[in-house]
Design an enzyme around this catalytic site. Structure first.
Site, short mmCIF file in Angstrom:
data_model
loop_
_atom_site.label_atom_id
_atom_site.label_comp_id
_atom_site.label_asym_id
_atom_site.label_seq_id
_atom_site.Cartn_x
_atom_site.Cartn_y
_atom_site.Cartn_z
N SER A 1 -12.07 -4.33 2.95
CA SER A 1 -11.18 -3.89 4.03
C SER A 1 -9.91 -3.30 3.46
O SER A 1 -9.47 -3.67 2.36
CB SER A 1 -10.81 -5.07 4.93
OG SER A 1 -9.83 -5.89 4.31
N ASP A 2 -9.32 -2.35 4.19
CA ASP A 2 -7.95 -2.01 3.87
C ASP A 2 -7.09 -3.21 4.23
O ASP A 2 -7.48 -4.07 5.02
CB ASP A 2 -7.49 -0.76 4.65
CG ASP A 2 -6.34 -0.05 3.97
OD1 ASP A 2 -5.68 -0.66 3.11
OD2 ASP A 2 -6.08 1.13 4.30
N TRP A 3 -5.91 -3.29 3.65
CA TRP A 3 -5.09 -4.49 3.78
C TRP A 3 -4.60 -4.64 5.22
O TRP A 3 -3.79 -3.85 5.70
CB TRP A 3 -3.93 -4.42 2.80
CG TRP A 3 -4.20 -5.04 1.46
CD1 TRP A 3 -3.40 -5.94 0.83
CD2 TRP A 3 -5.32 -4.84 0.59
NE1 TRP A 3 -3.97 -6.33 -0.38
CE2 TRP A 3 -5.15 -5.67 -0.54
CE3 TRP A 3 -6.49 -4.08 0.68
CZ2 TRP A 3 -6.07 -5.73 -1.59
CZ3 TRP A 3 -7.40 -4.13 -0.36
CH2 TRP A 3 -7.19 -4.95 -1.48
#
Length: 740
Positions: free
Chosen positions: A266-268
């Site tokens: 995932s992106d943060w």
């Protein structure tokens, strides 16, 4: 205990199978003679449910846990994609205060794309992969290949331009060379992440033709040709689902259509729901702020969507453990490919060799946009004084801009580079000209500069005009920087124009000295209302540690410029489809890609709009003459290949490189198609007077379009034209052929 210590030793130092293992009952997952698939299954059955859940979510800002009991190491991520990010505290974005984490800053990926040279991608990937490996990171969060849809996107400087073919060809060598270091390239942001405005919530509405023809090809190439070991999801929504938990993107396309066998990260903070993330293909969750938690709350990781909430759903039977096992398989595969790979090299960090790589890429990526009356290169033999003007001549660009912010081992400013190169040959004087953002700080990382200047605009202008009048050459170094609402993550630009009153100053300076050179530092196109008044223009990008040396080398002619634009410079915003059509950007919760596949030069071609500088444009200090394009046959079948040939001659008096570009035009189609599309290119080096023949071989792939109703690629029989030129707006020759 002895077996456990040996397992830990293998995991930590990454060496191979000890001969001792043959005499003991070691787990198969440590037996390096076994295929990875067998080792994964062996490790999987040894894990408890709680250990498996721990693997799928973060334990700190940039790491996820291993399994110490089994000698399985942690995974450590790092930004990229232009250099290895400095260390931050375990639970915070604040700097950890290390003294040995200063990296080489490489050019931003727009600068790499502007080389139009896959060999530059390869040496870039090798060098940055070595730096990541030395710092014991096993996942590099990059490269980025989102398409340049609007020149206002704050993160365009991190990507590879507007054309899917160019991005596809440039991303593959980067990935391959990074991963030779035992570091996974995590290609981002998947997918249709083309703006920073409302990036966490906006739902992208785009038709399947545009999706498959424009926004997916570089990701597909990264997976199927580059063999990427990791993919990062995007923040935005698509088809109403967030990209990090999007069934269509992550399962239907990435896994089923493309056969991706790596890990999806995932992106943060990009995860928003436990069940969707679990069922729709996400493997590792990072950076989520759940239940109102903020960045600095300890023990937040247990509250991640794929942590305790996921564990509870597994224990209740609401989600099958097989769903979790698929994620763990992907993570174990990542581990065996990286930290538990016995052939993983040691890497190197902050070396002179890496600095040389950064400079080579920077020099090759700088684009000469205009050079009337051959103002460039500077003639130092007849030069008494050079005036350098503009804040960007002294402003460091490696700090700021978002996740690509770096703590560089060094950064040569343009003014330093010019002074170092000119030496005693001429006097170099400097005037500020304008004042922008004087202090740059991000996550506690400071740029080391205080550029505070309290003089009035008039005082700054007067000083600049004075030094310009008294100089043989004026070099104005301006453009954008990595401050908010310029080239920076989290914010899009507000206008195509230059900030800080630069346009007015440039007009005045061009009037007082005819030997005027404008150097534009940016990752985006900018408006140039003064373009007719300025004889010489360079596009210099964010070039990293060796920025100043590279710029100086081009200015004085040590290096012959050979870069070409990876995106179009429009005259005005409404010359771009995303800005010409209502509700196409930025949207209000919903954004509609109404221009479809007509992005960049495709839109301008269709609308017959003349750009400021076209896609693929770039000049040289020498000249090139093209011959007549020919084909080896007039007709080809679907199973056939066809070769287009053209001669190119260096007709100038110095060596140089030209980028020969092949575009294909479909004369008649049952679905709308662009006027022409890039389908191949070649960068050729020619000595003065030298001539070479360039050959492009294509198959039906170069002729195909995506039929969204059939959900398939179609090569339609009929007439095509191969167009060969030096840019999308400078076609030198064309030849017709037929697909039977």
């Amino acid at each position: 205990m002895r077996k456990k210590l040996l397992s830990l030793l293998v995991a930590v130092i990454g060496i191979g199978q000890f001969s001792l293992f043959a005499q003991t009952n070691q787990p198969i997952y440590l037996d390096l003679s076994k295929p990875i698939e067998e080792r994964v299954e062996d490790a999987l059955v040894r894990l408890t449910l709680e250990e498996k859940v721990a693997l799928v979510h973060a334990q700190s800002k940039f790491s996820s846990p291993g399994v110490p009991r089994l000698g399985i190491p942690e995974n450590w991520m790092t930004d990229g994609p232009h250099g290895i990010r400095p260390e931050v505290l375990w639970d915070e974005w604040t700097q950890a205060g290390w003294t040995n984490d200063s990296c080489i800053a490489f050019p931003a990926l727009t600068g790499l794309a502007a080389t139009w040279n896959p060999k530059m991608s390869a040496i870039y990937g090798k060098a940055i992969g070595e730096e990541a490996r030395y710092r014991n990171k096993n996942v590099l969060l990059g490269p980025g290949v989102n398409i340049y849809r609007t020149p206002l996107n704050g993160r365009n400087f991190e990507y590879m331009g507007e054309d899917p073919y160019l991005a596809s060809k440039m991303v593959v060598p980067y990935i391959q060379e990074v991963q030779k270091n035992g570091v996974a390239a995590c290609v981002k942001h998947f997918a249709v992440n083309n703006q920073e405005i409302d990036r966490h919530t906006v739902n992208v509405n785009v038709d399947d033709r545009a999706l498959y023809e424009i926004y997916l090809p570089a990701f597909k190439a990264a997976v199927q040709e580059g063999g990427a070991w990791a993919i990062m999801g995007a923040y935005n929504r698509y088809k109403g689902q967030w990209a990090c938990q999007n069934e269509y993107l992550l399962q239907d396309i990435l896994r089923k259509e493309w056969g991706f066998d790596g890990v999806v990260v995932s992106d943060w903070g990009g995860v928003n729901d436990t069940k969707q993330a679990a069922l729709h293909g996400l493997d590792m969750e990072f950076g989520s702020w759940t239940d109102g938690l903020t960045m600095n709350v300890s023990n937040a990781y247990d509250k991640y969507y794929l942590a305790v909430p996921f564990l509870e759903m597994l224990k209740s039977g609401e989600i099958s453990e097989e769903v979790l096992d698929e994620k763990v398989r992907n993570i174990l595969k990542l581990t065996f490919r990286t930290t538990m790979n016995p052939n993983r090299p040691y890497g190197s960090f902050g070396t002179k060799e890496h600095g040389d790589v950064a400079r080579q890429i920077a020099e090759e990526g700088i684009v000469l946009l205009k050079n009337d009356k051959n103002v460039l290169p500077l003639d130092l033999s007849k030069t008494r004084k050079i005036a350098v003007i503009g804040e960007n001549a002294i402003k460091h660009m490696t700090v700021g801009g978002g996740s690509s912010s770096l703590k560089a081992k060094y950064e040569i400013s343009p003014l330093e580079g010019i002074k170092n190169r000119v030496g005693d040959a001429a006097e170099v004087v400097y005037a500020r000209g304008y004042v922008g953002h004087v202090k740059v700080e991000q996550d506690g990382l400071k740029g080391g500069q205080d550029l505070t200047d309290n003089r009035s605009v008039q005082e700054l202008t007067d000083e600049a005009l004075q030094v310009a009048r008294d100089a043989d050459y004026v070099i104005f170094i301006g453009g954008l920087n990595k401050s908010d609402y310029q080239d920076s993550e989290g914010h899009d630009r507000k206008t195509l124009g230059l900030p800080y009153g630069q346009d007015e100053l440039i007009e005045k300076l061009a009037q007082v000295n005819p030997n005027f050179v404008y150097v534009n530092i940016s990752g985006n196109a900018v408006a140039m209302p003064w373009v007719k008044s300025v004889p010489a223009i360079l596009q210099a990008w964010f070039l990293g540690s060796e920025a100043g040396n590279a710029i100086a080398s081009i200015l004085v002619g040590d290096t012959n410029p050979s870069g070409k634009l990876p995106f179009t410079f429009p005259i005005k915003l409404t010359d771009i489809g995303a800005h010409a059509l209502p509700d196409a950007y930025p949207g209000d919760g919903e954004v509609y890609y109404k221009e479809g596949l007509f992005v960049g030069y495709r839109w301008l071609d269709r609308e017959k709009i003349k750009p400021l500088f076209g896609f693929g444009h770039g000049l040289s200090y020498t000249s090139f003459e093209y011959g007549k394009a020919t084909t080896d046959k007039k007709q080809m079948s679907e199973s056939d290949k066809l070769t287009i040939s053209i001669s190119v001659k260096n007709t100038g008096n110095r060596a140089g490189s030209e980028i020969v570009q092949l575009y294909i035009s479909d004369k008649k189609s049952y679905l709308p198609r662009p006027v022409k599309e890039l389908k191949d290119f070649a960068k050729v080096y020619l000595e003065a007077g030298e001539e070479k023949t360039i050959r492009f071989t294509i198959d039906k792939t170069a002729l195909s379009f995506f039929d969204d109703k059939k959900h398939d690629w179609v090569a339609e029989a009929g007439d095509f034209i191969a167009l060969v030129g030096s840019s999308s707006t400078d076609i030198k020759s064309q030849v017709k052929f037929t697909l039977k």
